[in-house]
Design a protein around this motif. Sequence first.
Motif, PDB file in Angstrom:
ATOM      1  N   SER A 205       0.811  -1.230   0.000  1.00 22.34           N
ATOM      2  CA  SER A 205       0.000   0.000   0.000  1.00 22.34           C
ATOM      3  C   SER A 205       0.837   1.269   0.000  1.00 22.34           C
ATOM      4  O   SER A 205       0.316   2.350   0.273  1.00 22.34           O
ATOM      5  CB  SER A 205      -0.917   0.007   1.225  1.00 22.34           C
ATOM      6  N   ALA A 206       2.134   1.151  -0.302  1.00 24.39           N
ATOM      7  CA  ALA A 206       3.025   2.313  -0.202  1.00 24.39           C
ATOM      8  C   ALA A 206       2.580   3.448  -1.108  1.00 24.39           C
ATOM      9  O   ALA A 206       2.593   4.621  -0.714  1.00 24.39           O
ATOM     10  CB  ALA A 206       4.459   1.904  -0.535  1.00 24.39           C
ATOM     11  N   GLY A 207       2.191   3.138  -2.338  1.00 21.91           N
ATOM     12  CA  GLY A 207       1.792   4.177  -3.275  1.00 21.91           C
ATOM     13  C   GLY A 207       0.580   4.955  -2.808  1.00 21.91           C
ATOM     14  O   GLY A 207       0.576   6.195  -2.815  1.00 21.91           O
ATOM     15  N   ALA A 208      -0.449   4.239  -2.368  1.00 21.05           N
ATOM     16  CA  ALA A 208      -1.666   4.905  -1.910  1.00 21.05           C
ATOM     17  C   ALA A 208      -1.405   5.726  -0.651  1.00 21.05           C
ATOM     18  O   ALA A 208      -1.904   6.846  -0.508  1.00 21.05           O
ATOM     19  CB  ALA A 208      -2.757   3.869  -1.646  1.00 21.05           C
ATOM     20  N   MET A 209      -0.594   5.188   0.266  1.00 20.97           N
ATOM     21  CA  MET A 209      -0.296   5.923   1.491  1.00 20.97           C
ATOM     22  C   MET A 209       0.518   7.179   1.201  1.00 20.97           C
ATOM     23  O   MET A 209       0.292   8.238   1.800  1.00 20.97           O
ATOM     24  CB  MET A 209       0.448   5.016   2.477  1.00 20.97           C
ATOM     25  N   SER A 210       1.481   7.088   0.277  1.00 18.73           N
ATOM     26  CA  SER A 210       2.291   8.255  -0.060  1.00 18.73           C
ATOM     27  C   SER A 210       1.434   9.365  -0.646  1.00 18.73           C
ATOM     28  O   SER A 210       1.605  10.546  -0.299  1.00 18.73           O
ATOM     29  CB  SER A 210       3.387   7.859  -1.057  1.00 18.73           C
ATOM     30  N   ALA A 211       0.502   8.997  -1.538  1.00 18.69           N
ATOM     31  CA  ALA A 211      -0.379  10.005  -2.126  1.00 18.69           C
ATOM     32  C   ALA A 211      -1.269  10.650  -1.072  1.00 18.69           C
ATOM     33  O   ALA A 211      -1.505  11.861  -1.088  1.00 18.69           O
ATOM     34  CB  ALA A 211      -1.228   9.364  -3.225  1.00 18.69           C
ATOM     35  N   PHE A 212      -1.749   9.855  -0.124  1.00 15.42           N
ATOM     36  CA  PHE A 212      -2.604  10.379   0.933  1.00 15.42           C
ATOM     37  C   PHE A 212      -1.852  11.335   1.840  1.00 15.42           C
ATOM     38  O   PHE A 212      -2.331  12.419   2.175  1.00 15.42           O
ATOM     39  CB  PHE A 212      -3.190   9.217   1.738  1.00 15.42           C
ATOM     40  N   VAL A 213      -0.634  10.950   2.219  1.00 11.28           N
ATOM     41  CA  VAL A 213       0.164  11.777   3.122  1.00 11.28           C
ATOM     42  C   VAL A 213       0.613  13.060   2.430  1.00 11.28           C
ATOM     43  O   VAL A 213       0.604  14.144   3.020  1.00 11.28           O
ATOM     44  CB  VAL A 213       1.379  10.977   3.639  1.00 11.28           C
ATOM     45  N   ALA A 214       0.997  12.961   1.153  1.00 11.80           N
ATOM     46  CA  ALA A 214       1.497  14.133   0.431  1.00 11.80           C
ATOM     47  C   ALA A 214       0.426  15.206   0.275  1.00 11.80           C
ATOM     48  O   ALA A 214       0.749  16.381   0.104  1.00 11.80           O
ATOM     49  CB  ALA A 214       2.019  13.720  -0.940  1.00 11.80           C
TER      50      ALA A 214
END
Length: 334
Positions: A32-41
């Motif tokens: 889930s790294a991609g989705a989490m990075s987009a959410f945090v950014a």
Amino acid sequence: MNSAPPTRPADTKRRVGSLEVLLFSLIALAVSAGAMSAFVAGDPRLSTAATVFCGVFVQALPFLVLGVVVSGLIAAFVSAERLSRWLPRRPALAVALAGIGGAALPGCECGSVPVARRLFGPGTNGAAALTFMLSAPAINPVVLVATAVAFPGQPALVLARCAASLATAVVMGMLWSRFGRDAWVTRDLPEPPAEGSSRWTVFSEAARHDFLQAASYLVVGAAAAAAMRVLVPAWVFEHLAGNLIVGVVTMGLLAVVLALCSEADAFVAASLTMLPLVPRLVFLVVGPAFDVKLAAMQAGMFGRQFAVRFGPVTFVVATVIATAVGLALLGGGT
């Protein structure tokens, strides 16, 4: 005559343990790294918190690994009983020797906690282990060199940090030998391997247990530091330079909530040029002795009864000693 019912085979199904949970969690995070990075950014505050969390965790992890390797070696080769035979009988000498010996472990506070838990024993042995836990991350050569690099041309600050940190460790060791209670340590070490097990088995089991125990609480402490970083307003520093007492107390509390690695905290303190040296020295002495991640790790390794007593007293002792040493060696310099 009825025959006895057949004996059911023993249930050999492996239970899901902490190691499996850790592996599953890492896999889930990787997927889930991609989705989490987009959410945090998308949220600056979340982005800042994530950066702080990763910074604290990544800085501490190598030294945590070093610490659990040392703790595993201690479990395999050095028992608490053997250590007690090596230490002087007089508590003051044992504590002083342990404080000076802390310079031999080139790690940070995350690594010293599991080592101290392995060394902890009743009486003098416990006081010496706790002294070592406080001195190792603060007076080892790596930390002192990093401090000298961060504060070029100010050798007095390096000396002040070493002296104040060593004094804090020795005072806490003496306080424990006088007032401490072994009953406050409620977390037991894991059961030793079966008699006759190889030293490798003892080492690997002890290191695995200590890593999972300490790393889980490191995550809690890093999360607390990240949350506090985004909650502290930037204007706070503007009100610190004009009042020494307020500056000392605030920088001590800031060291607690930021939970920086002792190898990196000098560079943060050096960047706070608007503050005098004494509050910055307090920041450097308090951080390796007591912060939110250390409180969480000590609760996990020693127990909550120990953590709620030892941590706050350490904070007070470190703050008072750092202020006194700073005034004596640094004066009011900036």
